[in-house]
Design an enzyme around this catalytic site. Structure first.
Site, PDB file in Angstrom:
ATOM      1  N   THR A 132       6.469   3.203  12.612  1.00 35.80           N
ATOM      2  CA  THR A 132       5.073   3.371  13.009  1.00 35.80           C
ATOM      3  C   THR A 132       4.909   4.135  14.317  1.00 35.80           C
ATOM      4  O   THR A 132       5.767   4.044  15.213  1.00 35.80           O
ATOM      5  CB  THR A 132       4.407   1.989  13.174  1.00 35.80           C
ATOM      6  OG1 THR A 132       3.111   2.151  13.739  1.00 35.80           O
ATOM      7  CG2 THR A 132       5.211   1.087  14.090  1.00 35.80           C
ATOM      8  N   LYS A 178       9.441  -3.021  14.744  1.00 28.84           N
ATOM      9  CA  LYS A 178       9.943  -1.821  14.058  1.00 28.84           C
ATOM     10  C   LYS A 178      11.045  -1.164  14.893  1.00 28.84           C
ATOM     11  O   LYS A 178      12.032  -0.651  14.349  1.00 28.84           O
ATOM     12  CB  LYS A 178       8.795  -0.835  13.811  1.00 28.84           C
ATOM     13  CG  LYS A 178       7.758  -1.337  12.820  1.00 28.84           C
ATOM     14  CD  LYS A 178       8.296  -1.337  11.393  1.00 28.84           C
ATOM     15  CE  LYS A 178       7.228  -1.710  10.394  1.00 28.84           C
ATOM     16  NZ  LYS A 178       7.686  -1.622   9.000  1.00 28.84           N
ATOM     17  N   PHE A 202       9.891  -1.127   3.258  1.00 28.85           N
ATOM     18  CA  PHE A 202       8.470  -1.158   3.637  1.00 28.85           C
ATOM     19  C   PHE A 202       8.008  -2.566   4.003  1.00 28.85           C
ATOM     20  O   PHE A 202       7.043  -2.703   4.750  1.00 28.85           O
ATOM     21  CB  PHE A 202       7.582  -0.698   2.470  1.00 28.85           C
ATOM     22  CG  PHE A 202       7.734   0.750   2.099  1.00 28.85           C
ATOM     23  CD1 PHE A 202       6.935   1.714   2.675  1.00 28.85           C
ATOM     24  CD2 PHE A 202       8.681   1.140   1.160  1.00 28.85           C
ATOM     25  CE1 PHE A 202       7.067   3.049   2.328  1.00 28.85           C
ATOM     26  CE2 PHE A 202       8.815   2.475   0.807  1.00 28.85           C
ATOM     27  CZ  PHE A 202       8.010   3.427   1.395  1.00 28.85           C
ATOM     28  N   TYR A 212       4.299  -5.867  17.070  1.00 30.29           N
ATOM     29  CA  TYR A 212       4.455  -5.140  15.806  1.00 30.29           C
ATOM     30  C   TYR A 212       5.338  -3.907  16.023  1.00 30.29           C
ATOM     31  O   TYR A 212       6.348  -3.714  15.330  1.00 30.29           O
ATOM     32  CB  TYR A 212       3.083  -4.739  15.246  1.00 30.29           C
ATOM     33  CG  TYR A 212       3.177  -3.731  14.134  1.00 30.29           C
ATOM     34  CD1 TYR A 212       3.853  -4.046  12.955  1.00 30.29           C
ATOM     35  CD2 TYR A 212       2.618  -2.462  14.256  1.00 30.29           C
ATOM     36  CE1 TYR A 212       3.976  -3.104  11.938  1.00 30.29           C
ATOM     37  CE2 TYR A 212       2.722  -1.532  13.241  1.00 30.29           C
ATOM     38  CZ  TYR A 212       3.402  -1.851  12.088  1.00 30.29           C
ATOM     39  OH  TYR A 212       3.522  -0.932  11.089  1.00 30.29           O
ATOM     40  N   GLY A 217       1.515  -7.882  -1.124  1.00 34.17           N
ATOM     41  CA  GLY A 217       1.577  -6.879  -2.186  1.00 34.17           C
ATOM     42  C   GLY A 217       0.901  -7.370  -3.461  1.00 34.17           C
ATOM     43  O   GLY A 217       0.456  -8.520  -3.552  1.00 34.17           O
ATOM     44  N   TYR A 268       0.812  -1.218   0.000  1.00 36.06           N
ATOM     45  CA  TYR A 268       0.000   0.000   0.000  1.00 36.06           C
ATOM     46  C   TYR A 268       0.859   1.288   0.000  1.00 36.06           C
ATOM     47  O   TYR A 268       0.848   2.039  -0.986  1.00 36.06           O
ATOM     48  CB  TYR A 268      -0.939  -0.046   1.206  1.00 36.06           C
ATOM     49  CG  TYR A 268      -1.771   1.189   1.433  1.00 36.06           C
ATOM     50  CD1 TYR A 268      -2.393   1.855   0.386  1.00 36.06           C
ATOM     51  CD2 TYR A 268      -1.959   1.676   2.728  1.00 36.06           C
ATOM     52  CE1 TYR A 268      -3.168   2.985   0.613  1.00 36.06           C
ATOM     53  CE2 TYR A 268      -2.735   2.790   2.968  1.00 36.06           C
ATOM     54  CZ  TYR A 268      -3.330   3.443   1.908  1.00 36.06           C
ATOM     55  OH  TYR A 268      -4.091   4.553   2.147  1.00 36.06           O
TER      56      TYR A 268
END
Ligand code: UFG
Length: 329
Positions: free
Chosen positions: A119, A147, A75, A143, A38, A13
């Site tokens: 994020t 990161k 990404f 999550y 994707g 995205y």
């Protein structure tokens, strides 16, 4: 000589919107994507697609060896907070460890610039709102932790090997390419804006509002929605900013909208009601997440073009109406 950029997750995205922006500038772009989340159709003509998994170290080495690379944009990731609570080790390894290995491989192959899609989740329940970048990182999910693992690896890669990096901490990415070529297509979809639009279009029976007993004016959660095209633009500006050193910054508009406000905006934009019912809180949702976005603005001159929630919803709506089944349409 044409500059070459490697974009992992460039068929996803946010990644696909950056790829389109780079390609529009005439840059040579290579997308590395396993196409599990994707979409091949999100990769424009003229952009090379290497279909490989980031966990496939020889494949990653082969791509990186085919340099020189002006920069790597990273990404590729799984990005569902709730899913990460159910499958913590998949997130810590598939996002975190694999991401660290990518940083290591970049250092080994002489890549000098790295831009990470990070994020707002790294902050957890923020002590102050709007959240400044120097707020403590206290993520409440694997999550966010995954990161942070990569952010820390970049810090050490910079200190020890001189890599320059930008960690871009997104708030709520939403909207779609205003030219209508790209949009949001997740399976399953869990994000508010596309779910509300699908409910309005009759593609879902209803939207469930996750709680209205939060300490906010209308009781529903407040988020900082930022247009995906503005995110892409911020990546290009961050890349230029790297010439002056590494940077970690928030990407948000600095203004918050409640779940009910998003629903009202979807109704106003589409002229159709959003069937909605009240449900329980979703575990782990902070009441308010709004970015202090002064740093990126000051350091790069970033000015979001689609800051208004109406614009964000309008472009997302147009994409969804034209692509009711996403890229499969
Ligand atoms: N919501 C509903 N109903 C739904 C879906 C969402 O009420 O069916 C609410 C959520 O409770 C939340 C808001 O809408 O209050 C936004 O939820 P999203 O799932 O769209 O987004 P999140 O804020 O949970 O998370 C997003 C990204 C994360 C990122 C975070 C940073 O998915 O990866 O923004 O702000 F970490």
């Amino acid at each position: 000589m044409q500059r070459r950029f490697l974009v992992t997750g460039g068929a996803g995205y946010v990644g696909s919107h950056l790829v389109a922006a780079l390609a529009a500038r005439g840059e040579h772009v290579v997308v590395l994507d396993n196409l599990r989340l994707g979409h091949r159709a999100a990769v424009p003509d003229g952009v090379d697609l290497v279909e490989a998994d980031l966990a496939d170290a020889p494949a990653v080495d082969a791509v990186l060896a085919d340099g020189p690379w002006q920069a790597v944009f990273h990404f590729a990731a799984r990005s569902l907070v709730g899913e990460s609570m159910a499958r913590p080790f998949e997130y810590l390894t598939e996002n975190g460890s694999v991401g660290i290995r990518l940083v290591e491989a970049c250092v080994r192959h002489g890549v000098a610039r790295f831009v990470l899609s990070s994020t707002a989740n790294v902050y957890g329940n923020p002590p102050v709102v709007p959240i400044p970048e120097d707020a403590p990182t206290a993520t409440t999910s694997p999550y966010g932790e995954s990161k942070l693992m990569i952010e820390r690896a970049l810090f050490w890669a910079a200190r020890i090997h001189g890599l320059r990096y930008a960690c871009l901490r997104y708030f709520n990415a939403a909207g779609a390419d205003p030219a209508g070529r790209l949009g949001e297509d997740h399976t399953p979809e869990t994000h508010l804006v596309p779910l509300a639009i699908d409910a309005a279009l009759g593609r879902r029976p209803e939207l469930v509002i996750f709680g209205d007993d939060y300490p906010t004016p209308d009781g529903t959660c407040i988020r900082d929605y930022v247009h995906v095209t503005d995110l892409a633009e911020a990546h290009l500006l961050a890349l230029e900013r790297l010439e002056r050193g590494s940077i970690t910054c928030n990407l948000g508009n600095g203004s918050g909208h409640s779940v009910r406000e998003v629903i009202r905006t979807v109704e106003a934009v589409g002229g159709r009601p959003v069937p909605a019912r009240l449900g329980a809180r979703r575990p782990g949702d902070p009441a308010v997440l709004v970015a202090a976005s002064d740093l990126i603005r000051r350091e790069t001159g970033w000015t979001p073009r689609f800051a208004a929630l109406t614009e964000i919803v309008r472009t997302a709506y147009a994409w969804r109406e034209a692509h009711p089944d996403g890229y499969a349409s």
